[in-house]
Write a protein that holds these residues in place. Structure first.
Motif, PDB file in Angstrom:
ATOM      1  N   ASN A 247       0.696  -1.144   0.237  1.00 43.90           N
ATOM      2  CA  ASN A 247       0.084   0.058  -0.053  1.00 43.90           C
ATOM      3  C   ASN A 247       0.729   1.234   0.014  1.00 43.90           C
ATOM      4  O   ASN A 247       0.531   2.461   0.646  1.00 43.90           O
TER       5      ASN A 247
ATOM      6  N   HIS B 200      -4.246   3.132  -1.378  1.00 45.88           N
ATOM      7  CA  HIS B 200      -5.077   2.855  -0.132  1.00 45.88           C
ATOM      8  C   HIS B 200      -5.356   1.234  -0.518  1.00 45.88           C
ATOM      9  O   HIS B 200      -5.655   0.851   0.723  1.00 45.88           O
ATOM     10  N   ASP B 201      -5.727   1.057  -1.638  1.00 46.25           N
ATOM     11  CA  ASP B 201      -6.024  -0.183  -2.179  1.00 46.25           C
ATOM     12  C   ASP B 201      -5.394  -1.359  -2.648  1.00 46.25           C
ATOM     13  O   ASP B 201      -5.509  -2.452  -2.588  1.00 46.25           O
ATOM     14  N   VAL B 202      -4.155  -0.738  -3.306  1.00 41.80           N
ATOM     15  CA  VAL B 202      -3.318  -1.721  -4.145  1.00 41.80           C
ATOM     16  C   VAL B 202      -1.668  -1.129  -4.055  1.00 41.80           C
ATOM     17  O   VAL B 202      -1.748   0.092  -3.929  1.00 41.80           O
TER      18      VAL B 202
ATOM     19  N   ASP C  47      -4.276   8.088  -4.373  1.00 42.71           N
ATOM     20  CA  ASP C  47      -5.543   7.626  -3.953  1.00 42.71           C
ATOM     21  C   ASP C  47      -5.657   6.017  -3.866  1.00 42.71           C
ATOM     22  O   ASP C  47      -6.051   5.278  -3.187  1.00 42.71           O
ATOM     23  N   LEU C  48      -4.920   5.605  -5.095  1.00 41.88           N
ATOM     24  CA  LEU C  48      -5.093   3.852  -5.279  1.00 41.88           C
ATOM     25  C   LEU C  48      -4.286   3.184  -4.538  1.00 41.88           C
ATOM     26  O   LEU C  48      -4.410   2.203  -4.167  1.00 41.88           O
TER      27      LEU C  48
ATOM     28  N   GLU D  59      -8.808  -7.207  -9.197  1.00 40.72           N
ATOM     29  CA  GLU D  59      -8.092  -7.007  -7.818  1.00 40.72           C
ATOM     30  C   GLU D  59      -6.523  -7.667  -7.780  1.00 40.72           C
ATOM     31  O   GLU D  59      -6.567  -8.430  -7.031  1.00 40.72           O
TER      32      GLU D  59
ATOM     33  N   LYS E 294     -17.055  -0.873  -9.632  1.00 48.04           N
ATOM     34  CA  LYS E 294     -15.847  -0.591  -8.561  1.00 48.04           C
ATOM     35  C   LYS E 294     -14.903  -0.232  -9.119  1.00 48.04           C
ATOM     36  O   LYS E 294     -14.173   0.769  -8.640  1.00 48.04           O
TER      37      LYS E 294
ATOM     38  N   GLN F 104     -12.567   3.316  -8.724  1.00 48.67           N
ATOM     39  CA  GLN F 104     -11.434   3.392  -8.194  1.00 48.67           C
ATOM     40  C   GLN F 104     -10.555   4.327  -9.267  1.00 48.67           C
ATOM     41  O   GLN F 104      -9.479   4.888  -8.572  1.00 48.67           O
TER      42      GLN F 104
END
Length: 274
Positions: free
Chosen positions: A51, A218-220, A215-216, A188, A149, A153
């Motif tokens: 992350n 935070h997810d990947v 921002d990404l 994902e 989704k 994103q």
């Protein structure tokens, strides 16, 4: 000016320690890579922190894009490519460059976006859903949910939600690149690779992509190759500097840009060569 070009390659520095809570998503260990008989990478070792955004910088031809493309085995598409060493995906320790690992599986776990937008000649929806179909996902409602989704994103949902059946080529260049990011995100992946993703875009579209990358994370976990040192300084947490196929220095971005420990890094950052 020319003197800087003849600086002897120093030993690779030990990565700057990070806080104890930082975790490792991938680890590159003693990675060598050959294009047939030409060795393009020499014993590269570095961590990729979970992350976080890791930037790879260096002059043209230094091996930064070659390194990035090892992560998802694109080199397998060309005859004579050969890897030695490891890129381990954590926490399982799966060696992505092992001959025993299916490169198709690798590419589902490691998404990639290229320098120029390359949407498929299909609708916006079908572009994003393509990786899901490869994964074997066929449930329509689930596919639709995952597509929505991913588009959210990639910060493009509001611009395309009413024209998902329209051809992707009708989008602007910046929109096409965000669509490609959404396409990479839909399955994902554990890692998202970005190979100079803004070099073909105007300043406004570039700013949107840079904001999106922050921002990404935070997810990947994101690894980006960029020729733009200002961009690397703005958006990355860690930076790797490469030269002539070798990793010269790796550390936290602020340290690399303000207080590099290797003279060759300092010369590149200050514009003495590159």
């Amino acid at each position: 000016m020319n003197e800087a070009l003849h600086i002897a390659s120093p030993a690779v520095t030990t990565p700057t320690p990070l806080s104890p809570e930082a975790t490792i998503r991938a680890r590159v260990s003693n990675l060598d890579f050959w294009y047939s008989k030409f060795q393009a990478l020499h014993s590269v070792s570095m961590p990729i922190h979970n992350n976080k955004v890791t930037a790879i910088i260096g002059p043209s031809g230094c091996g930064k894009s070659t390194l990035l493309r090892c992560f998802n085995r694109i080199h397998d598409l060309y005859p004579g490519a050969r890897y030695e060493g490891a890129i381990e995906l954590m926490p399982d320790g799966l060696n992505l460059v092992s001959r025993s690992v299916d490169p198709i599986l690798v590419r589902l776990m490691v998404g990639m976006v290229f320098q120029k937008p390359n949407p498929f000649p299909k609708s916006i929806f079908e572009n994003v859903a393509s990786g899901l179909y490869v994964r074997g996902l066929r449930n329509r409602s689930e596919v639709e949910g995952r597509v929505e989704k991913a588009l959210k994103q990639a910060a493009i949902w509001d611009e395309v939600q009413d024209r998902l059946k329209k051809p992707a080529y009708e989008l602007s260049g910046g929109q096409q690149q965000r669509l490609c990011i959404a396409r990479a995100l839909a399955p994902e992946p554990k890692l998202l690779l970005l190979d100079e993703p803004t070099s073909a875009l105007d300043p406004i579209a570039t700013a949107k992509i840079e904001s999106l990358i922050a921002d990404l994370a935070h997810d990947v976990t994101v690894v980006i190759v960029t020729h733009n040192m200002g961009q690397a300084a703005r958006i990355s947490d860690q930076t790797a500097f490469m030269h002539m196929g070798k990793l010269i220095e790796f550390g936290e971005t602020e340290q690399i840009f303000t207080n590099p420990t290797v003279d060759q890094t300092r010369d590149y950052i200050t514009g003495r060569f590159g």
